[in-house]
Design an enzyme around this catalytic site. Sequence first.
Site, PDB file in Angstrom:
ATOM      1  N   ARG A   1      -5.094   2.899  11.179  1.00 14.07           N
ATOM      2  CA  ARG A   1      -5.277   1.929  12.061  1.00 14.07           C
ATOM      3  C   ARG A   1      -6.127   1.147  13.062  1.00 14.07           C
ATOM      4  NH1 ARG A   1       0.622   1.529  10.555  1.00 14.07           N
ATOM      5  NH2 ARG A   1       1.389  -0.083  10.528  1.00 14.07           N
TER       6      ARG A   1
ATOM      7  N   ARG B   1       3.101  -8.581  13.587  1.00 13.62           N
ATOM      8  CA  ARG B   1       2.220  -7.063  12.602  1.00 13.62           C
ATOM      9  C   ARG B   1       1.066  -8.169  12.395  1.00 13.62           C
ATOM     10  NH1 ARG B   1       6.234  -4.152   8.951  1.00 13.62           N
ATOM     11  NH2 ARG B   1       5.095  -2.913   9.223  1.00 13.62           N
TER      12      ARG B   1
ATOM     13  N   ARG C   1      12.054  -7.114   1.259  1.00 11.92           N
ATOM     14  CA  ARG C   1      12.255  -5.558   1.762  1.00 11.92           C
ATOM     15  C   ARG C   1      13.204  -4.896   2.636  1.00 11.92           C
ATOM     16  NH1 ARG C   1       6.465  -2.686   3.585  1.00 11.92           N
ATOM     17  NH2 ARG C   1       7.483  -2.184   5.666  1.00 11.92           N
TER      18      ARG C   1
ATOM     19  N   LYS D   1       0.778  -0.974   0.191  1.00 13.73           N
ATOM     20  CA  LYS D   1       0.191  -0.122   0.459  1.00 13.73           C
ATOM     21  C   LYS D   1       0.734   1.176   0.164  1.00 13.73           C
ATOM     22  CE  LYS D   1      -0.782   0.376   4.895  1.00 13.73           C
ATOM     23  NZ  LYS D   1       0.270  -0.361   4.752  1.00 13.73           N
TER      24      LYS D   1
ATOM     25  N   ARG E   1      14.756  -3.832   8.036  1.00 15.23           N
ATOM     26  CA  ARG E   1      14.468  -3.386   8.851  1.00 15.23           C
ATOM     27  C   ARG E   1      14.105  -4.184   9.556  1.00 15.23           C
ATOM     28  NH1 ARG E   1       9.966   0.584   6.668  1.00 15.23           N
ATOM     29  NH2 ARG E   1       8.447  -0.759   7.880  1.00 15.23           N
TER      30      ARG E   1
HETATM   31  P1  AMP Z   1       4.592   1.238   8.832  1.00 14.65           P
HETATM   32  O1  AMP Z   1       5.758   2.018   7.861  1.00 14.65           O
HETATM   33  O2  AMP Z   1       2.500   2.374   8.158  1.00 14.65           O
HETATM   34  O3  AMP Z   1       4.058  -0.416   8.505  1.00 14.65           O
HETATM   35  O4  AMP Z   1       4.317   1.610  10.046  1.00 14.65           O
HETATM   36  C1  AMP Z   1       4.787   0.946  11.019  1.00 14.65           C
HETATM   37  C2  AMP Z   1       5.034   1.114  12.466  1.00 14.65           C
HETATM   38  O5  AMP Z   1       4.494   2.233  12.880  1.00 14.65           O
HETATM   39  C3  AMP Z   1       3.335  -0.102  12.375  1.00 14.65           C
HETATM   40  O6  AMP Z   1       3.687  -1.364  12.681  1.00 14.65           O
HETATM   41  C4  AMP Z   1       3.387   0.548  13.910  1.00 14.65           C
HETATM   42  O7  AMP Z   1       3.811   0.524  15.177  1.00 14.65           O
HETATM   43  C5  AMP Z   1       4.106   2.256  13.676  1.00 14.65           C
HETATM   44  N1  AMP Z   1       2.632   2.763  13.181  1.00 14.65           N
HETATM   45  C6  AMP Z   1       2.431   3.674  12.024  1.00 14.65           C
HETATM   46  N2  AMP Z   1       0.801   4.613  11.459  1.00 14.65           N
HETATM   47  C7  AMP Z   1       0.467   3.865  12.466  1.00 14.65           C
HETATM   48  C8  AMP Z   1      -1.070   4.262  13.277  1.00 14.65           C
HETATM   49  N3  AMP Z   1      -1.418   4.709  12.558  1.00 14.65           N
HETATM   50  N4  AMP Z   1      -1.054   3.995  14.493  1.00 14.65           N
HETATM   51  C9  AMP Z   1      -0.334   2.907  15.703  1.00 14.65           C
HETATM   52  N5  AMP Z   1       0.890   3.108  15.205  1.00 14.65           N
HETATM   53  C10 AMP Z   1       1.280   3.283  13.871  1.00 14.65           C
END
Ligand code: AMP
Length: 214
Positions: A88, A171, A127, A13, A160
């Site tokens: 989220r 996750r 990744r 996404k 990462r």
């Molecule tokens: P992403 O890069 O979007 O996969 O985000 C990486 C991490 O950031 C997630 O696994 C969460 O720990 C945190 N995170 C990102 N966006 C949110 C959100 N809207 N609510 C809570 N945690 C978030």
Amino acid sequence: MKIIMLGAPGAGKGTQAKKLAEKYGIPHISTGDIFRANIKNNTELGQKAKVYMDQGLLVPDELVVDLVVDRFKNPDCEKGYVLDGFPRTIPQAEALDEALTKNGDAIEYAIDVDVPDEDIIKRMSGRRACVNCGETYHIVNIPPKKEGICDVCNNSLVLRDDDQPETVKKRLAVYHEQTQPLIDYYRNKGILKTVDGTKKMDETFDEIVAIIEA
Ligand code: AMP
């Protein structure tokens, strides 16, 4: 044009969100990127968020919502935005609705990039992210021009911490429990569109553009 990208971590996404932002000249707002930038700059928010992120958990809603709503005040959001990784949770989606409704605004599309868990696990292990600028690649699907090196800033690419296999499984579990309910939330609002995220990146993108331009 106000768009939300939904989908499991690793569904692609973020890549689709970036392409949409570029095509329509609107900002790509990724809460994950905002947190990672804060971690890199060692801010108070970054220190708090890192504790959750490293465990594959969501950062608490109260640390996320104001951050995004504040971001909307930036003039670049006048024509809209693509939200990637936010909302989220249902409380985040409700807080977003409340903030938008106050200004007579609403989200137009919630696009769910659908990919089965098995594919996600395979993808995430390939990744790679830049240690410096955060740009992401995939060793097979989106390889950098030079192996292990970022195209944008020439720094090293790594797996990462939150893409490590055990964290990915966590996750995904968190996604199914806390984020997947948003699919019904937006379906009930009549703005959910589901696209097949297992296709080639450009084919999935064309599917999204066809929805927006229909
Ligand atoms: P992403 O890069 O979007 O996969 O985000 C990486 C991490 O950031 C997630 O696994 C969460 O720990 C945190 N995170 C990102 N966006 C949110 C959100 N809207 N609510 C809570 N945690 C978030």
